[in-house]
Design a protein around this motif. Structure first.
Motif, PDB file in Angstrom:
ATOM      1  N   PHE A   7      21.557 -30.884  81.970  1.00 36.00           N
ATOM      2  CA  PHE A   7      21.893 -30.398  80.625  1.00 36.00           C
ATOM      3  C   PHE A   7      20.709 -30.670  79.705  1.00 36.00           C
ATOM      4  CE2 PHE A   7      26.791 -31.006  81.077  1.00 36.00           C
ATOM      5  CZ  PHE A   7      26.857 -29.807  81.779  1.00 36.00           C
ATOM      6  N   ARG A   8      20.409 -29.683  78.865  1.00 38.51           N
ATOM      7  CA  ARG A   8      19.300 -29.835  77.929  1.00 38.51           C
ATOM      8  C   ARG A   8      19.792 -29.520  76.524  1.00 38.51           C
ATOM      9  NH1 ARG A   8      13.807 -28.218  81.208  1.00 38.51           N
ATOM     10  NH2 ARG A   8      13.114 -30.233  80.449  1.00 38.51           N
ATOM     11  N   PRO A   9      19.237 -30.212  75.515  1.00 41.37           N
ATOM     12  CA  PRO A   9      19.700 -29.978  74.146  1.00 41.37           C
ATOM     13  C   PRO A   9      19.424 -28.550  73.697  1.00 41.37           C
ATOM     14  CG  PRO A   9      17.687 -31.292  74.168  1.00 41.37           C
ATOM     15  CD  PRO A   9      18.141 -31.194  75.587  1.00 41.37           C
ATOM     16  N   ILE A  10      20.276 -28.075  72.818  1.00 46.85           N
ATOM     17  CA  ILE A  10      20.099 -26.760  72.223  1.00 46.85           C
ATOM     18  C   ILE A  10      19.782 -26.946  70.740  1.00 46.85           C
ATOM     19  CG2 ILE A  10      21.576 -25.614  73.918  1.00 46.85           C
ATOM     20  CD1 ILE A  10      23.879 -25.754  71.978  1.00 46.85           C
ATOM     21  N   SER A  11      19.452 -25.886  70.056  1.00 53.90           N
ATOM     22  CA  SER A  11      19.082 -26.010  68.641  1.00 53.90           C
ATOM     23  C   SER A  11      20.299 -26.414  67.816  1.00 53.90           C
ATOM     24  CB  SER A  11      18.529 -24.678  68.130  1.00 53.90           C
ATOM     25  OG  SER A  11      19.570 -23.717  68.041  1.00 53.90           O
ATOM     26  N   PRO A  12      20.082 -27.106  66.687  1.00 56.81           N
ATOM     27  CA  PRO A  12      21.208 -27.438  65.811  1.00 56.81           C
ATOM     28  C   PRO A  12      21.987 -26.205  65.373  1.00 56.81           C
ATOM     29  CG  PRO A  12      19.265 -28.706  65.195  1.00 56.81           C
ATOM     30  CD  PRO A  12      18.812 -27.703  66.220  1.00 56.81           C
ATOM     31  N   GLU A  13      21.274 -25.096  65.191  1.00 54.45           N
ATOM     32  CA  GLU A  13      21.957 -23.862  64.798  1.00 54.45           C
ATOM     33  C   GLU A  13      22.897 -23.379  65.902  1.00 54.45           C
ATOM     34  OE1 GLU A  13      18.379 -24.570  62.530  1.00 54.45           O
ATOM     35  OE2 GLU A  13      18.668 -24.347  64.700  1.00 54.45           O
ATOM     36  N   GLU A  41      21.242 -34.596  69.975  1.00 61.99           N
ATOM     37  CA  GLU A  41      19.968 -35.282  69.760  1.00 61.99           C
ATOM     38  C   GLU A  41      19.708 -36.314  70.853  1.00 61.99           C
ATOM     39  OE1 GLU A  41      17.630 -37.893  66.310  1.00 61.99           O
ATOM     40  OE2 GLU A  41      19.668 -37.184  65.961  1.00 61.99           O
ATOM     41  N   LYS A  42      20.742 -37.064  71.226  1.00 59.69           N
ATOM     42  CA  LYS A  42      20.587 -38.055  72.289  1.00 59.69           C
ATOM     43  C   LYS A  42      20.230 -37.401  73.626  1.00 59.69           C
ATOM     44  CE  LYS A  42      21.080 -42.304  70.943  1.00 59.69           C
ATOM     45  NZ  LYS A  42      20.010 -43.312  71.238  1.00 59.69           N
ATOM     46  N   LEU A  43      20.769 -36.214  73.862  1.00 68.15           N
ATOM     47  CA  LEU A  43      20.493 -35.528  75.129  1.00 68.15           C
ATOM     48  C   LEU A  43      19.005 -35.254  75.289  1.00 68.15           C
ATOM     49  CD1 LEU A  43      21.634 -34.242  77.693  1.00 68.15           C
ATOM     50  CD2 LEU A  43      22.023 -32.141  76.387  1.00 68.15           C
ATOM     51  N   GLY A  44      18.292 -35.120  74.180  1.00 66.86           N
ATOM     52  CA  GLY A  44      16.850 -34.901  74.259  1.00 66.86           C
ATOM     53  C   GLY A  44      16.124 -36.011  74.978  1.00 66.86           C
ATOM     54  N   GLU A  45      16.662 -37.240  74.953  1.00 65.94           N
ATOM     55  CA  GLU A  45      16.025 -38.368  75.631  1.00 65.94           C
ATOM     56  C   GLU A  45      16.085 -38.216  77.146  1.00 65.94           C
ATOM     57  OE1 GLU A  45      17.850 -41.915  74.214  1.00 65.94           O
ATOM     58  OE2 GLU A  45      17.378 -41.513  72.097  1.00 65.94           O
ATOM     59  N   TYR A  46      17.040 -37.434  77.648  1.00 65.14           N
ATOM     60  CA  TYR A  46      17.199 -37.236  79.083  1.00 65.14           C
ATOM     61  C   TYR A  46      16.129 -36.297  79.638  1.00 65.14           C
ATOM     62  CZ  TYR A  46      21.930 -39.245  78.534  1.00 65.14           C
ATOM     63  OH  TYR A  46      23.005 -40.059  78.252  1.00 65.14           O
ATOM     64  N   ASP A  47      15.453 -35.574  78.755  1.00 70.86           N
ATOM     65  CA  ASP A  47      14.477 -34.581  79.204  1.00 70.86           C
ATOM     66  C   ASP A  47      13.329 -35.199  79.987  1.00 70.86           C
ATOM     67  OD1 ASP A  47      15.500 -32.124  78.620  1.00 70.86           O
ATOM     68  OD2 ASP A  47      14.378 -31.823  76.762  1.00 70.86           O
ATOM     69  N   ASP A  48      12.983 -36.452  79.689  1.00 73.16           N
ATOM     70  CA  ASP A  48      11.879 -37.093  80.414  1.00 73.16           C
ATOM     71  C   ASP A  48      12.179 -37.187  81.906  1.00 73.16           C
ATOM     72  OD1 ASP A  48      10.259 -37.436  78.219  1.00 73.16           O
ATOM     73  OD2 ASP A  48      10.981 -39.461  77.773  1.00 73.16           O
ATOM     74  N   VAL A  49      13.447 -37.311  82.259  1.00 74.99           N
ATOM     75  CA  VAL A  49      13.836 -37.326  83.668  1.00 74.99           C
ATOM     76  C   VAL A  49      14.060 -35.906  84.175  1.00 74.99           C
ATOM     77  CG1 VAL A  49      15.590 -38.095  85.321  1.00 74.99           C
ATOM     78  CG2 VAL A  49      14.830 -39.630  83.505  1.00 74.99           C
ATOM     79  N   GLU A  97      31.036 -27.258  77.243  1.00 75.71           N
ATOM     80  CA  GLU A  97      31.065 -26.111  76.340  1.00 75.71           C
ATOM     81  C   GLU A  97      29.720 -25.881  75.653  1.00 75.71           C
ATOM     82  OE1 GLU A  97      35.198 -25.206  74.634  1.00 75.71           O
ATOM     83  OE2 GLU A  97      35.000 -27.369  74.318  1.00 75.71           O
ATOM     84  N   LEU A  98      28.979 -26.954  75.438  1.00 77.84           N
ATOM     85  CA  LEU A  98      27.689 -26.825  74.766  1.00 77.84           C
ATOM     86  C   LEU A  98      26.558 -26.420  75.708  1.00 77.84           C
ATOM     87  CD1 LEU A  98      27.738 -29.942  72.392  1.00 77.84           C
ATOM     88  CD2 LEU A  98      27.896 -27.541  71.700  1.00 77.84           C
ATOM     89  N   TYR A  99      26.563 -26.946  76.937  1.00 80.13           N
ATOM     90  CA  TYR A  99      25.352 -26.870  77.752  1.00 80.13           C
ATOM     91  C   TYR A  99      25.458 -26.116  79.067  1.00 80.13           C
ATOM     92  CZ  TYR A  99      24.502 -30.598  74.414  1.00 80.13           C
ATOM     93  OH  TYR A  99      24.397 -31.316  73.252  1.00 80.13           O
ATOM     94  N   SER A 100      26.661 -25.744  79.480  1.00 83.40           N
ATOM     95  CA  SER A 100      26.786 -25.055  80.772  1.00 83.40           C
ATOM     96  C   SER A 100      26.068 -23.713  80.771  1.00 83.40           C
ATOM     97  CB  SER A 100      28.267 -24.860  81.121  1.00 83.40           C
ATOM     98  OG  SER A 100      28.897 -26.101  81.364  1.00 83.40           O
ATOM     99  N   GLU A 101      26.120 -23.010  79.664  1.00 79.04           N
ATOM    100  CA  GLU A 101      25.479 -21.697  79.595  1.00 79.04           C
ATOM    101  C   GLU A 101      23.987 -21.794  79.864  1.00 79.04           C
ATOM    102  OE1 GLU A 101      24.926 -17.980  76.417  1.00 79.04           O
ATOM    103  OE2 GLU A 101      25.860 -19.857  75.787  1.00 79.04           O
ATOM    104  N   GLY A 102      23.339 -22.795  79.267  1.00 81.76           N
ATOM    105  CA  GLY A 102      21.908 -22.963  79.473  1.00 81.76           C
ATOM    106  C   GLY A 102      21.571 -23.237  80.917  1.00 81.76           C
ATOM    107  N   LEU A 103      22.394 -24.037  81.583  1.00 86.58           N
ATOM    108  CA  LEU A 103      22.140 -24.349  82.987  1.00 86.58           C
ATOM    109  C   LEU A 103      22.332 -23.111  83.858  1.00 86.58           C
ATOM    110  CD1 LEU A 103      21.254 -26.748  84.618  1.00 86.58           C
ATOM    111  CD2 LEU A 103      23.654 -27.362  84.973  1.00 86.58           C
ATOM    112  N   ARG A 104      23.330 -22.298  83.536  1.00 91.57           N
ATOM    113  CA  ARG A 104      23.559 -21.064  84.301  1.00 91.57           C
ATOM    114  C   ARG A 104      22.404 -20.085  84.143  1.00 91.57           C
ATOM    115  NH1 ARG A 104      29.583 -21.207  82.000  1.00 91.57           N
ATOM    116  NH2 ARG A 104      30.573 -22.404  83.693  1.00 91.57           N
TER     117      ARG A 104
END
Length: 305
Positions: A173-179, A205-213, A270-277
């Motif tokens: 899962f990766r963060p999406i824009s605030p909008e 915002e916290k999910l952004g920290e996971y991006d390094d992995v 609901e927030l991040y599944s679309e991006g992963l797909r």
């Protein structure tokens, strides 16, 4: 009666992994016999709770090891905050229901996760933490370091890992824009409307920290579903299986408790599944394998992205 689960995904995943490993080893050859072995192939594995991640990774690792490919499997669940840290997070954010229990981004120890993977990449000594979800009446806690699994303690390693799989419900899962968060929050949803927008933005915002992995992944396995809401039924089946295996009709969660439990995780779906797909990678075509399962957890469609 709980549905008997039969893995049909390993035969799909093994050829994919072998192909990605071959490409990876061609891109990272050993320079000489005295040097450290090349970095292992890092694979992320995402799947809904109850879809069969744990049932899949065991035969995956066994099959790869039989092929002479040393493989390590680790879970994001073992990197949850300690019980004391989780209580502190909940206390500091009393109005944010998403941080009152473990699960959502922000409840994992990302510095520890990054440290372990930094060692795994270079075959340096490290230890995999262990987490016991049953402690503190189900709130869970990390076990002491003396119980952790030692890795690469012998130097140089005799059988260095060629493949490392990190599995978990939120992996990739990766963060999406605030909008985009605001748009999803205002649209009809199962759980997002139950939370204030600022709380969802804090999770994002916290999910952004996971991006390094996440950026370390060389390949990705995604067990998707025709309907995300199947997760509620699958979790109910897990609780029924627990009652049957223990012979205790009072063991496990009730239906109402299961709904509350899954609802704590569902906002991230609901927030991040679309991006992963749509695909995790922009620079590695063919490096993501998406398996879409039905209500019976059997694979209905396979897509390489």
């Amino acid at each position: 009666m709980a549905t008997q689960f039969i893995d049909d995904k390993a035969p799909i995943c093994i050829p994919f992994i072998l192909n990605r490993l071959q490409l990876h080893q061609q891109a990272h050859p050993s320079s000489n016999s005295n040097s450290k072995p090349p970095r292992p192939l890092i694979i992320g594995l995402n799947g809904l709770q109850g879809v069969g991640k744990s049932t899949l990774v065991v035969p995956l690792a066994e099959a790869l090891n039989r092929e002479g490919i040393p493989t390590l499997v680790c879970s994001i669940d073992d990197f949850y905050l300690t019980h004391e840290q989780q209580l502190a997070l909940a206390h500091e954010n009393p109005d944010n229901a998403l941080w009152q229990v473990r699960g959502e981004p922000g409840t994992h120890d990302i510095p520890l996760l990054k440290s372990v993977f930094s060692s795994l990449l270079t075959h340096a000594p490290t230890s995999l933490p262990q987490y016991d979800k049953a402690l503190f009446s189900g709130q869970g806690d990390r076990l002491p370091p003396s119980t952790w699994t030692p890795i690469n303690q012998q130097q140089p390693p005799q059988n260095p890992f060629q493949v490392v799989i990190l599995e978990g419900w939120c992996i990739g899962f990766r963060p999406i824009s605030p909008e985009a968060v605001a748009t999803k929050h205002s649209a009809p949803s199962r759980t997002l409307h139950q939370h204030r927008l600022e709380h969802l933005l804090a999770i994002n915002e916290k999910l952004g920290e996971y991006d390094d992995v996440t950026r370390l992944f060389d390949a990705f396995l995604h067990i998707d579903s025709e309907n995300t809401e199947y997760v509620y039924d699958w979790r109910l089946e897990q609780e029924e299986h627990l009652r049957l295996t223990r012979g205790d009709p009072n063991a496990g969660m009730t239906k109402e408790q299961v709904v509350r439990f899954v609802d704590a995780y569902y906002p991230a779906y609901e927030l991040y599944s679309e991006g992963l797909r749509n695909g995790l990678f922009t620079d590695k075509p063919g490096a993501q394998l998406r398996m879409v399962v039905g209500r019976d957890r059997k694979v209905k469609e396979v897509i390489e992205i």
